[in-house]
Design a protein around this motif. Structure first.
Motif, PDB file in Angstrom:
ATOM      1  N   ALA A 219     133.399 -34.549  33.243  1.00  0.00           N
ATOM      2  CA  ALA A 219     133.883 -33.179  33.084  1.00  0.00           C
ATOM      3  C   ALA A 219     135.399 -33.079  33.138  1.00  0.00           C
ATOM      4  O   ALA A 219     135.991 -32.231  32.471  1.00  0.00           O
ATOM      5  N   PHE A 220     136.045 -33.957  33.925  1.00  0.00           N
ATOM      6  CA  PHE A 220     137.488 -33.824  34.133  1.00  0.00           C
ATOM      7  C   PHE A 220     138.266 -35.079  33.770  1.00  0.00           C
ATOM      8  O   PHE A 220     139.466 -35.148  34.010  1.00  0.00           O
ATOM      9  N   GLY A 221     137.582 -36.083  33.235  1.00  0.00           N
ATOM     10  CA  GLY A 221     138.292 -37.232  32.689  1.00  0.00           C
ATOM     11  C   GLY A 221     138.722 -38.269  33.700  1.00  0.00           C
ATOM     12  O   GLY A 221     139.594 -39.086  33.391  1.00  0.00           O
ATOM     13  N   THR A 222     138.175 -38.271  34.907  1.00  0.00           N
ATOM     14  CA  THR A 222     138.483 -39.347  35.847  1.00  0.00           C
ATOM     15  C   THR A 222     137.801 -40.635  35.376  1.00  0.00           C
ATOM     16  O   THR A 222     136.989 -40.622  34.444  1.00  0.00           O
ATOM     17  N   VAL A 223     138.108 -41.758  36.026  1.00  0.00           N
ATOM     18  CA  VAL A 223     137.738 -43.057  35.439  1.00  0.00           C
ATOM     19  C   VAL A 223     137.036 -43.979  36.439  1.00  0.00           C
ATOM     20  O   VAL A 223     137.125 -45.195  36.324  1.00  0.00           O
ATOM     21  N   TYR A 224     136.339 -43.428  37.413  1.00  0.00           N
ATOM     22  CA  TYR A 224     135.641 -44.300  38.364  1.00  0.00           C
ATOM     23  C   TYR A 224     134.715 -45.269  37.643  1.00  0.00           C
ATOM     24  O   TYR A 224     134.733 -46.481  37.892  1.00  0.00           O
ATOM     25  N   SER A 735     154.292 -34.674  37.405  1.00  0.00           N
ATOM     26  CA  SER A 735     155.001 -35.951  37.339  1.00  0.00           C
ATOM     27  C   SER A 735     154.234 -37.020  36.565  1.00  0.00           C
ATOM     28  O   SER A 735     154.684 -38.162  36.479  1.00  0.00           O
ATOM     29  N   GLY A 736     153.054 -36.682  36.031  1.00  0.00           N
ATOM     30  CA  GLY A 736     152.300 -37.612  35.185  1.00  0.00           C
ATOM     31  C   GLY A 736     151.503 -38.649  35.934  1.00  0.00           C
ATOM     32  O   GLY A 736     151.087 -39.648  35.345  1.00  0.00           O
ATOM     33  N   VAL A 737     151.243 -38.429  37.228  1.00  0.00           N
ATOM     34  CA  VAL A 737     150.493 -39.418  38.005  1.00  0.00           C
ATOM     35  C   VAL A 737     149.093 -39.601  37.451  1.00  0.00           C
ATOM     36  O   VAL A 737     148.574 -40.722  37.371  1.00  0.00           O
ATOM     37  N   PHE A 738     148.432 -38.531  37.043  1.00  0.00           N
ATOM     38  CA  PHE A 738     147.067 -38.626  36.559  1.00  0.00           C
ATOM     39  C   PHE A 738     146.984 -39.425  35.265  1.00  0.00           C
ATOM     40  O   PHE A 738     145.961 -40.032  34.969  1.00  0.00           O
ATOM     41  N   GLN A 739     148.044 -39.429  34.481  1.00  0.00           N
ATOM     42  CA  GLN A 739     148.032 -40.196  33.235  1.00  0.00           C
ATOM     43  C   GLN A 739     148.479 -41.643  33.462  1.00  0.00           C
ATOM     44  O   GLN A 739     147.927 -42.572  32.869  1.00  0.00           O
ATOM     45  N   ASN A 740     149.470 -41.854  34.331  1.00  0.00           N
ATOM     46  CA  ASN A 740     150.056 -43.188  34.477  1.00  0.00           C
ATOM     47  C   ASN A 740     149.354 -44.054  35.521  1.00  0.00           C
ATOM     48  O   ASN A 740     149.454 -45.268  35.480  1.00  0.00           O
ATOM     49  N   TYR A 741     148.704 -43.436  36.469  1.00  0.00           N
ATOM     50  CA  TYR A 741     147.999 -44.174  37.526  1.00  0.00           C
ATOM     51  C   TYR A 741     146.569 -43.640  37.591  1.00  0.00           C
ATOM     52  O   TYR A 741     146.165 -43.004  38.571  1.00  0.00           O
ATOM     53  N   SER A 742     145.803 -43.890  36.548  1.00  0.00           N
ATOM     54  CA  SER A 742     144.522 -43.205  36.393  1.00  0.00           C
ATOM     55  C   SER A 742     143.537 -43.513  37.519  1.00  0.00           C
ATOM     56  O   SER A 742     142.883 -42.606  38.037  1.00  0.00           O
ATOM     57  N   LEU A 743     143.409 -44.784  37.921  1.00  0.00           N
ATOM     58  CA  LEU A 743     142.405 -45.117  38.936  1.00  0.00           C
ATOM     59  C   LEU A 743     142.815 -44.653  40.333  1.00  0.00           C
ATOM     60  O   LEU A 743     141.998 -44.029  41.035  1.00  0.00           O
ATOM     61  N   PRO A 744     144.048 -44.910  40.805  1.00  0.00           N
ATOM     62  CA  PRO A 744     144.442 -44.333  42.098  1.00  0.00           C
ATOM     63  C   PRO A 744     144.354 -42.805  42.095  1.00  0.00           C
ATOM     64  O   PRO A 744     143.930 -42.199  43.081  1.00  0.00           O
ATOM     65  N   ALA A 745     144.751 -42.187  40.984  1.00  0.00           N
ATOM     66  CA  ALA A 745     144.668 -40.730  40.898  1.00  0.00           C
ATOM     67  C   ALA A 745     143.217 -40.264  40.907  1.00  0.00           C
ATOM     68  O   ALA A 745     142.887 -39.230  41.495  1.00  0.00           O
ATOM     69  N   THR A 746     142.339 -41.024  40.249  1.00  0.00           N
ATOM     70  CA  THR A 746     140.912 -40.683  40.242  1.00  0.00           C
ATOM     71  C   THR A 746     140.345 -40.655  41.652  1.00  0.00           C
ATOM     72  O   THR A 746     139.681 -39.699  42.058  1.00  0.00           O
ATOM     73  N   SER A 747     140.580 -41.724  42.416  1.00  0.00           N
ATOM     74  CA  SER A 747     140.036 -41.787  43.776  1.00  0.00           C
ATOM     75  C   SER A 747     140.616 -40.686  44.650  1.00  0.00           C
ATOM     76  O   SER A 747     139.903 -40.061  45.454  1.00  0.00           O
ATOM     77  N   TYR A 748     141.900 -40.414  44.467  1.00  0.00           N
ATOM     78  CA  TYR A 748     142.548 -39.353  45.254  1.00  0.00           C
ATOM     79  C   TYR A 748     141.999 -37.982  44.851  1.00  0.00           C
ATOM     80  O   TYR A 748     141.657 -37.153  45.704  1.00  0.00           O
ATOM     81  N   PHE A 749     141.931 -37.742  43.555  1.00  0.00           N
ATOM     82  CA  PHE A 749     141.505 -36.454  43.035  1.00  0.00           C
ATOM     83  C   PHE A 749     140.086 -36.111  43.503  1.00  0.00           C
ATOM     84  O   PHE A 749     139.825 -35.006  43.997  1.00  0.00           O
ATOM     85  N   ILE A 750     139.147 -37.045  43.373  1.00  0.00           N
ATOM     86  CA  ILE A 750     137.752 -36.762  43.708  1.00  0.00           C
ATOM     87  C   ILE A 750     137.560 -36.644  45.217  1.00  0.00           C
ATOM     88  O   ILE A 750     136.925 -35.699  45.714  1.00  0.00           O
ATOM     89  N   THR A 751     138.117 -37.595  45.975  1.00  0.00           N
ATOM     90  CA  THR A 751     137.850 -37.620  47.412  1.00  0.00           C
ATOM     91  C   THR A 751     138.501 -36.441  48.122  1.00  0.00           C
ATOM     92  O   THR A 751     137.853 -35.729  48.892  1.00  0.00           O
ATOM     93  N   THR A 752     139.792 -36.217  47.866  1.00  0.00           N
ATOM     94  CA  THR A 752     140.444 -35.090  48.524  1.00  0.00           C
ATOM     95  C   THR A 752     139.967 -33.757  47.950  1.00  0.00           C
ATOM     96  O   THR A 752     139.938 -32.746  48.667  1.00  0.00           O
ATOM     97  N   GLY A 753     139.582 -33.750  46.678  1.00  0.00           N
ATOM     98  CA  GLY A 753     139.051 -32.522  46.099  1.00  0.00           C
ATOM     99  C   GLY A 753     137.723 -32.129  46.732  1.00  0.00           C
ATOM    100  O   GLY A 753     137.490 -30.947  47.034  1.00  0.00           O
ATOM    101  N   THR A 754     136.843 -33.115  46.930  1.00  0.00           N
ATOM    102  CA  THR A 754     135.568 -32.835  47.595  1.00  0.00           C
ATOM    103  C   THR A 754     135.799 -32.339  49.017  1.00  0.00           C
ATOM    104  O   THR A 754     135.134 -31.399  49.481  1.00  0.00           O
ATOM    105  N   HIS A 755     136.736 -32.970  49.709  1.00  0.00           N
ATOM    106  CA  HIS A 755     137.069 -32.503  51.061  1.00  0.00           C
ATOM    107  C   HIS A 755     137.630 -31.086  51.008  1.00  0.00           C
ATOM    108  O   HIS A 755     137.309 -30.241  51.865  1.00  0.00           O
ATOM    109  N   GLY A 756     138.466 -30.783  50.016  1.00  0.00           N
ATOM    110  CA  GLY A 756     139.015 -29.437  49.881  1.00  0.00           C
ATOM    111  C   GLY A 756     137.930 -28.390  49.665  1.00  0.00           C
ATOM    112  O   GLY A 756     138.030 -27.269  50.189  1.00  0.00           O
ATOM    113  N   VAL A 757     136.884 -28.734  48.900  1.00  0.00           N
ATOM    114  CA  VAL A 757     135.759 -27.808  48.722  1.00  0.00           C
ATOM    115  C   VAL A 757     135.099 -27.520  50.065  1.00  0.00           C
ATOM    116  O   VAL A 757     134.722 -26.368  50.352  1.00  0.00           O
TER     117      VAL A 757
END
Length: 810
Positions: A219-224, A735-757
């Motif tokens: 849905a959001f283009g992460t790359v796990y 700053s383009g982190v999601f495009q340039n560091y896709s896997l670290p950004a993926t893990s950060y985005f999903i894990t902290t996003g789930t915690h934020g929910v």
């Protein structure tokens, strides 16, 4: 007529009575069983002859996938828990489940999740990867249709339903057993359900985490699961940690049913019953260390293959104990071969074949040769259909008189049994001989010589499928014109057969008492019949303040909010899913905002109505509740939920470790995520835990202003945390982190996003508590809601204590 239809519709839509919900589960799962069966028959017809063109490859793969998903998730366990909903409270001597509205909500989540799965056919294409949803085929470039997104959304809703149901049953069975009913006195079926519940609470959060990762990837283009570091092996580990216990999750209820039916018709107690219960527990434990045998062909290490070979063989040993016990129970018995007994015996015979062929797959060498062939299909279906479905059909015939008050047609049921067993063997046994035919192929050439065996299997499929039409006709006709069954047509011994058929809405006029010698007493004097009019012993359904004048209309215990909340979640996920399918870049996803807004608005209205509804749950105080005698029902439910959350976040964190340890180019700590932001959020959340503690202390002390100030402070601090987190996300995106560091950004985005929910959900709870505190609640000893909120909030804070060093310091 119109008034009768209105009352009937209101009853079935709004009911919270466990028997009604059990019937809804049974009917819905049978309908989905028929739908999955139609898909299966169509697939078998496609394979009945070489070079067949009935289905093209895309449609065939969709049928294979949805058939498997429907059977595993929407038929086997829901049918079993339909029986559990109806029967378990009757067997353990309580009037309903611990949380009736939660029980209703779990059904409606189950129903709408099934609707969403079927809807996937109408949005481009249904999931077409096989029910295991292996990566990287799930990536958008290989499966661009949003049908897979809908399927993933349906699975999320289904796991939510299962979690609600599991918590409800666990609290009920530990806290609401009739006086004297020790755990060791329960019969096989309640024990099988209890063990299954524990397995669900550990296995399904892992699966939920896997599906959330998959859903967000698409849905959001992460790359796990599309990255080399995660990909197939990460999905295999996370999925099969759930997947192999799931085999026993769908099998154990059928074993419990069989172990109750065979003693009833053999007129002998279950031989070695305590060893059968022990075997169920041991098998459940071992099942969580078996998943690696599904990965023998992935190149895992020698030590791992040896370990999983041993555990795979070991998990078969407890089932040897169970089968021997059932055979010994039949020894020297004058067995009455009624339909339930016939189907129970047939299930045992099929289970023996399925179990023996499963042991072959513990061998690494044989697994390499057989893994991708129809031998595994045959083995799997001998367990899933031959043992589980046939065992559940035995339960249908066994409890049909109790549910409806009428007897089925015995002759037709026996014809159904004969045709089912013949059709089943013709359908699946030839697949053991197709040792060189790959699974999941849409057709084959005449030179393979597979045609005759496939034609034979297809013939068996039509016989087996046609036999189930007899089942549906028999049950439908008998429920309307069948002869009255009486309370106990089988002369069975378990408690449900001491009640009228069907039981009254409130189950028991007087809660029974169990004695150590097996005697069951109703009331205060020996032999007091159920239904006596004791002045203080009459019970009413949950939510009821009405006497017997209207129980026939079942107007007690109705609540509209569970179905509305489930529908709100359904349209929210539908809106989140049916927009433009995701590409590898997260910015390309376009949800359908009108549906999302409708879901949010309806969800808010439903939550408000649910919280304001005056719904009474009548709890009996004289109950058997070891080992949680001093723990209130709600607190035990909260702790159980948090235990499932530990597994959920544990899998998310484990997935982070998996991809990070496989990525040599992971950026050093402090280069992507600013430590000061992480420290600020940690300080804010820890302070909010302190204010939550202060809120509970103020409520206990009767300090209204302190309670309001503490809850307000917790709310403000939660909002501050999300504000800092949102600012960090926007900064990283710019700053383009999601495009340039896709896997670290993926893990950060999903894990902290789930915690934020979870933080946002806690804030919603805080708003509700704060509104009530302003009106003067929680000050006169009724502070349990504040305590329960504190447990949840502290858990969310503890999770962040783990996430902060993982993403910011290490």
């Amino acid at each position: 007529m119109a008034e009768q239809l209105r009352v009937s519709a209101r009853r079935w839509l709004y009911t919270t009575n466990h028997k009604d919900i059990g019937i809804l589960y049974i009917i819905t799962s049978l309908f989905l069983f028929a739908a999955a069966g139609v898909l299966a028959i169509t697939m078998r017809t496609q394979l009945s002859a070489p070079s067949n063109t009935l289905l093209n490859a895309n449609v065939y793969n969709q049928f294979v996938t949805v058939h498997g998903l429907l059977m595993i998730f929407w038929v086997l366990s829901p049918l079993a828990f339909g029986f559990a909903n109806f029967i378990i409270p009757l067997e353990i001597g309580c009037r309903d489940l611990a949380f009736p509205r939660l029980n209703s909500m779990s059904y409606w989540f189950f129903l709408f999740s099934g609707v969403m799965m079927i809807l996937s056919f109408f949005f481009g294409a249904a999931p077409d990867l096989g029910w295991t949803l292996y990566s990287p085929q799930t990536a958008a470039q290989f499966s661009p249709s949003i049908g897979l997104n809908l399927g993933a959304g349906a699975l999320i809703l289904m796991v939510v339903s299962i979690t609600m149901s599991s918590i409800n049953f666990l609290v009920t069975m530990f806290k609401m057993r009739a006086p004297g009913l020790k755990l060791r006195y329960m019969s096989a079926f309640p024990w099988a359900i209890l063990v299954t519940i524990f397995m669900m609470l550990y296995a399904f959060p892992s699966f939920l985490a896997a599906v959330v990762l998959l859903y967000v990837d698409r849905a959001f283009g992460t790359v796990y699961f599309s990255s080399i570091q995660g990909g197939a092996l990460l999905w295999d580990n996370v999925f099969w940690f759930f997947g192999h216990p799931e085999v026993y999750i769908v099998l154990f209820p059928a074993i419990g049913i069989i172990a109750d039916i065979i003693p009833t018709f053999a007129r002998r107690p279950l031989y070695g019953s305590k060893y059968v219960i022990g075997a169920l527990v041991v098998a459940a434990l071992i099942s969580f260390v078996v998943w690696g045998h599904h990965m023998f062909v992935t190149g895992i290490g020698i030590a791992s293959t040896k370990l999983y070979t041993v555990t795979t063989i070991a998990v078969s040993l407890p089932f040897d104990v169970i089968v021997i016990s059932l055979i010994e129970t039949l020894g020297f018995a004058k067995l009455r071969l009624k339909a339930p007994a016939l189907f129970a015996l047939g299930a045992v015979a099929n289970f023996i074949v399925g179990g023996i062929t499963g042991v072959f797959l513990a061998s690494v060498a044989l697994d390499y040769a057989l893994r991708g062939t129809y031998f595994v299909v045959a083995h799997f279906h001998y367990i899933m259909v031959g043992a589980s479905i046939i065992g559940l059909i035995a339960g249908l015939y066994y409890w049909f008189p109790k549910i409806t008050g009428r007897m089925y047609d015995e002759k037709m049921a026996k014809v159904h049994f004969v045709l089912s067993m013949i059709g089943f063997q013709i359908l699946y046994f030839p697949m053991f001989l197709l040792l060189d035919m790959p699974r999941r192929i849409v057709t084959y050439s005449p030179q393979t010589d597979w045609g005759l065996l496939n034609l034979t299997a297809t013939l068996g499929g039509f016989i087996f499928g046609g036999a189930q039409l007899l089942l549906f006709y028999n049950l439908y006709r008998s429920s309307r014109v069948g002869p009255p069954s009486g309370p106990n047509p089988w002369d069975a011994w378990t408690l449900e057969w001491a009640l009228p058929s069907p039981p009254p809405p409130h189950d028991f006029d007087v809660i029974p008492t169990f004695s150590a010698d097996g005697t069951i007493r109703f009331g205060t004097s020996p032999g007091l019949p159920n239904g006596t009019s004791q002045p203080n012993g009459i019970g009413h359904p949950n939510g009821s303040s009405i006497g017997y004048g209207v129980t026939g209309l079942h107007s007690e215990g109705l609540s509209p909010w569970p179905v509305l909340m489930a529908f709100a979640a359904f349209i929210f996920f539908l809106g989140l899913t049916i927009g433009k399918p995701a590409n590898p870049q997260p910015v390309s996803y376009q949800p359908f905002w009108p549906l999302i807004a409708d879901g949010v608005i309806l969800g808010i209205i439903s939550l408000f109505g649910y919280s304001r509804e005056k719904f009474t749950v009548h709890e009996d105080t004289r109950v058997e509740s070891w080992p949680f005698k001093q723990v209130p029902n709600m607190k035990l439910g909260i702790w159980t939920f948090l235990g499932a959350e530990v597994i959920f976040f544990g899998v998310l964190i484990g997935s982070y470790f998996f991809v990070r340890t496989n990525d040599a180019a992971w950026p050093p700590a402090g280069t992507l995520f600013e430590i000061r932001n992480g420290f600020a959020m940690t300080l804010v959340l820890l302070t909010s835990s302190l204010t939550a503690i202060m809120a509970l202390a103020s409520a206990r002390a009767g300090n209204r202003s302190g309670l309001i100030a503490s809850l307000g402070g917790t709310l403000v601090l939660g909002a501050a945390f999300l504000y800092i987190k949102a600012g960090e996300w926007f900064s990283l995106g710019a700053s383009g982190v999601f495009q340039n560091y896709s896997l670290p950004a993926t893990s950060y985005f999903i894990t902290t996003g789930t915690h934020g929910v979870h933080v946002f959900a806690g804030m919603c709870m805080t708003v509700y508590l704060l509104a009530n505190a302003i009106r003067g609640k929680y000050l006169n000893g009724d502070h349990t809601a504040i305590e329960h909120f504190g447990l949840y909030w502290h858990f969310v804070d503890v999770v962040w204590v783990f996430l902060f060093p993982l993403f910011y310091l290490i």
